[in-house]
Design a protein around this motif. Sequence first.
Motif, PDB file in Angstrom:
ATOM      1  N   VAL A   1       0.842  -1.202   0.000  1.00 51.00           N
ATOM      2  CA  VAL A   1       0.000   0.000   0.000  1.00 51.00           C
ATOM      3  C   VAL A   1       0.874   1.248   0.000  1.00 51.00           C
ATOM      4  CG1 VAL A   1      -1.878   1.211   1.182  1.00 51.00           C
ATOM      5  CG2 VAL A   1      -1.734  -1.281   1.341  1.00 51.00           C
ATOM      6  N   LEU A   2       0.390   2.287  -0.699  1.00 52.62           N
ATOM      7  CA  LEU A   2       1.043   3.591  -0.707  1.00 52.62           C
ATOM      8  C   LEU A   2      -0.032   4.650  -0.475  1.00 52.62           C
ATOM      9  CD1 LEU A   2       3.741   5.145  -1.276  1.00 52.62           C
ATOM     10  CD2 LEU A   2       3.000   5.272  -3.672  1.00 52.62           C
ATOM     11  N   LEU A   3       0.270   5.641   0.370  1.00 55.20           N
ATOM     12  CA  LEU A   3      -0.671   6.718   0.653  1.00 55.20           C
ATOM     13  C   LEU A   3      -0.182   8.019   0.026  1.00 55.20           C
ATOM     14  CD1 LEU A   3      -1.395   6.084   4.462  1.00 55.20           C
ATOM     15  CD2 LEU A   3      -2.566   5.118   2.464  1.00 55.20           C
ATOM     16  N   ALA A   4      -1.136   8.861  -0.394  1.00 55.94           N
ATOM     17  CA  ALA A   4      -0.789  10.157  -0.977  1.00 55.94           C
ATOM     18  C   ALA A   4      -1.488  11.267  -0.206  1.00 55.94           C
ATOM     19  CB  ALA A   4      -1.203  10.207  -2.444  1.00 55.94           C
ATOM     20  N   ALA A   5      -0.710  12.224   0.293  1.00 53.15           N
ATOM     21  CA  ALA A   5      -1.241  13.329   1.100  1.00 53.15           C
ATOM     22  C   ALA A   5      -1.610  14.508   0.198  1.00 53.15           C
ATOM     23  CB  ALA A   5      -0.221  13.747   2.151  1.00 53.15           C
TER      24      ALA A   5
ATOM     25  N   PRO B   1      -2.366  20.009  -5.081  1.00 56.35           N
ATOM     26  CA  PRO B   1      -2.782  18.636  -4.793  1.00 56.35           C
ATOM     27  C   PRO B   1      -2.596  17.695  -5.983  1.00 56.35           C
ATOM     28  CG  PRO B   1      -4.432  20.185  -4.025  1.00 56.35           C
ATOM     29  CD  PRO B   1      -3.468  20.961  -4.853  1.00 56.35           C
ATOM     30  N   ALA B   2      -2.831  18.212  -7.191  1.00 62.60           N
ATOM     31  CA  ALA B   2      -2.677  17.382  -8.386  1.00 62.60           C
ATOM     32  C   ALA B   2      -1.223  16.957  -8.576  1.00 62.60           C
ATOM     33  CB  ALA B   2      -3.177  18.130  -9.612  1.00 62.60           C
ATOM     34  N   ALA B   3      -0.296  17.817  -8.157  1.00 60.38           N
ATOM     35  CA  ALA B   3       1.133  17.476  -8.257  1.00 60.38           C
ATOM     36  C   ALA B   3       1.473  16.340  -7.307  1.00 60.38           C
ATOM     37  CB  ALA B   3       1.987  18.702  -7.949  1.00 60.38           C
ATOM     38  N   VAL B   4       0.850  16.358  -6.122  1.00 58.42           N
ATOM     39  CA  VAL B   4       1.053  15.264  -5.165  1.00 58.42           C
ATOM     40  C   VAL B   4       0.504  13.971  -5.748  1.00 58.42           C
ATOM     41  CG1 VAL B   4       0.545  14.418  -2.844  1.00 58.42           C
ATOM     42  CG2 VAL B   4       0.875  16.865  -3.222  1.00 58.42           C
ATOM     43  N   ALA B   5      -0.689  14.049  -6.336  1.00 55.84           N
ATOM     44  CA  ALA B   5      -1.307  12.866  -6.942  1.00 55.84           C
ATOM     45  C   ALA B   5      -0.435  12.327  -8.073  1.00 55.84           C
ATOM     46  CB  ALA B   5      -2.698  13.215  -7.461  1.00 55.84           C
ATOM     47  N   PHE B   6       0.112  13.228  -8.868  1.00 54.54           N
ATOM     48  CA  PHE B   6       0.997  12.828  -9.979  1.00 54.54           C
ATOM     49  C   PHE B   6       2.215  12.068  -9.457  1.00 54.54           C
ATOM     50  CE2 PHE B   6       4.721  13.724 -12.626  1.00 54.54           C
ATOM     51  CZ  PHE B   6       4.299  13.261 -13.863  1.00 54.54           C
ATOM     52  N   ASP B   7       2.891  12.637  -8.457  1.00 53.66           N
ATOM     53  CA  ASP B   7       4.076  11.986  -7.896  1.00 53.66           C
ATOM     54  C   ASP B   7       3.722  10.644  -7.257  1.00 53.66           C
ATOM     55  OD1 ASP B   7       5.648  14.041  -8.729  1.00 53.66           O
ATOM     56  OD2 ASP B   7       5.960  14.931  -6.750  1.00 53.66           O
ATOM     57  N   ALA B   8       2.554  10.591  -6.622  1.00 51.27           N
ATOM     58  CA  ALA B   8       2.126   9.356  -5.964  1.00 51.27           C
ATOM     59  C   ALA B   8       1.867   8.256  -6.983  1.00 51.27           C
ATOM     60  CB  ALA B   8       0.866   9.616  -5.136  1.00 51.27           C
ATOM     61  N   VAL B   9       1.225   8.613  -8.089  1.00 49.00           N
ATOM     62  CA  VAL B   9       0.951   7.631  -9.149  1.00 49.00           C
ATOM     63  C   VAL B   9       2.260   7.120  -9.741  1.00 49.00           C
ATOM     64  CG1 VAL B   9       0.012   7.357 -11.472  1.00 49.00           C
ATOM     65  CG2 VAL B   9      -1.361   8.473  -9.715  1.00 49.00           C
ATOM     66  N   LYS B  10       3.183   8.032 -10.019  1.00 49.87           N
ATOM     67  CA  LYS B  10       4.492   7.646 -10.548  1.00 49.87           C
ATOM     68  C   LYS B  10       5.205   6.694  -9.590  1.00 49.87           C
ATOM     69  CE  LYS B  10       5.106   9.931 -14.480  1.00 49.87           C
ATOM     70  NZ  LYS B  10       5.393   9.214 -15.761  1.00 49.87           N
ATOM     71  N   ALA B  11       5.156   7.029  -8.308  1.00 56.12           N
ATOM     72  CA  ALA B  11       5.814   6.200  -7.292  1.00 56.12           C
ATOM     73  C   ALA B  11       5.138   4.839  -7.189  1.00 56.12           C
ATOM     74  CB  ALA B  11       5.787   6.907  -5.941  1.00 56.12           C
ATOM     75  N   ALA B  12       3.815   4.825  -7.259  1.00 55.85           N
ATOM     76  CA  ALA B  12       3.078   3.561  -7.160  1.00 55.85           C
ATOM     77  C   ALA B  12       3.426   2.623  -8.299  1.00 55.85           C
ATOM     78  CB  ALA B  12       1.571   3.847  -7.150  1.00 55.85           C
ATOM     79  N   VAL B  13       3.543   3.183  -9.491  1.00 60.07           N
ATOM     80  CA  VAL B  13       3.913   2.372 -10.665  1.00 60.07           C
ATOM     81  C   VAL B  13       5.349   1.879 -10.536  1.00 60.07           C
ATOM     82  CG1 VAL B  13       4.289   2.414 -13.155  1.00 60.07           C
ATOM     83  CG2 VAL B  13       2.251   3.516 -12.191  1.00 60.07           C
ATOM     84  N   ALA B  14       6.245   2.788 -10.159  1.00 62.65           N
ATOM     85  CA  ALA B  14       7.670   2.429 -10.057  1.00 62.65           C
ATOM     86  C   ALA B  14       7.910   1.381  -8.974  1.00 62.65           C
ATOM     87  CB  ALA B  14       8.494   3.680  -9.761  1.00 62.65           C
ATOM     88  N   ARG B  15       7.194   1.495  -7.867  1.00 62.55           N
ATOM     89  CA  ARG B  15       7.388   0.562  -6.748  1.00 62.55           C
ATOM     90  C   ARG B  15       6.525  -0.696  -6.881  1.00 62.55           C
ATOM     91  NH1 ARG B  15       7.292   4.792  -1.576  1.00 62.55           N
ATOM     92  NH2 ARG B  15       8.548   6.446  -2.563  1.00 62.55           N
TER      93      ARG B  15
END
Length: 226
Positions: free
Chosen positions: A133-137, A169-183
């Motif tokens: 699981v990964l959380l995005a703030a 907030p959209a920038a946080v979501a973008f980074d979170a999606v990238k991280a989720a895919v990479a991890r």
Amino acid sequence: MGFFDRLKKGLNKTRENLTNKIEKIIIGYADIDEDLLDELEETLIMADVGVKTTDKLMTAVRKGIKKKEINTPEDLKPFLQNEIVKILTAGEDTTRIAEQGPTVLLVIGVNGAGKTTTIGKLAAYYKGQGKSVLLAAADTFRAAAIDQLEVWGQRTGVPVIKHEEGSDPAAVAFDAVKAAVARKVDMLIIDTAGRLQTKSNLMQELEKINRVIGREIPGAPHETLL
């Protein structure tokens, strides 16, 4: 104190309001009558079982009395335990899961609805199923919202993607999606700021978050939890 120990401690009030009061009711009556049933119904409602569930339980109790499954006040407690277990185990997880890649859950709602706390519970739930699981703030507006989500991340052992307070907030979501895919995580849960549907600028912000998520992961968010 571990997570589940804290959870059990937090449920002490519910246990005292429900279990202990039901036991007192049972002791106070020699036979089952309308006064006992009225007091039982009141106890269930006062213990925050909820009107709908209370009505369901009381209907089951009355049927149990008619079918001679409940003959004395002492029979009430095990009968109620069985009925409550049935209710708790009858539900199923209908969350739409991505066929491949991360499943993205977007959590939205008005201020104070319990979004961040629910995300903590969901993180523990999915981690308990063996999922990563990964959380995005992405609630960057409310003071200490990022810190609150980080606390839940620490409690559940789940990493949190965050930016500074007041950031996009959209920038946080973008980074979170990238991280989720990479991890290669299984579940990405995105927290958002509280908003009303009548606030057009905030709704546009939410639309932007949706666009960013969908552009990076086709079909995402797979579930939007209100």
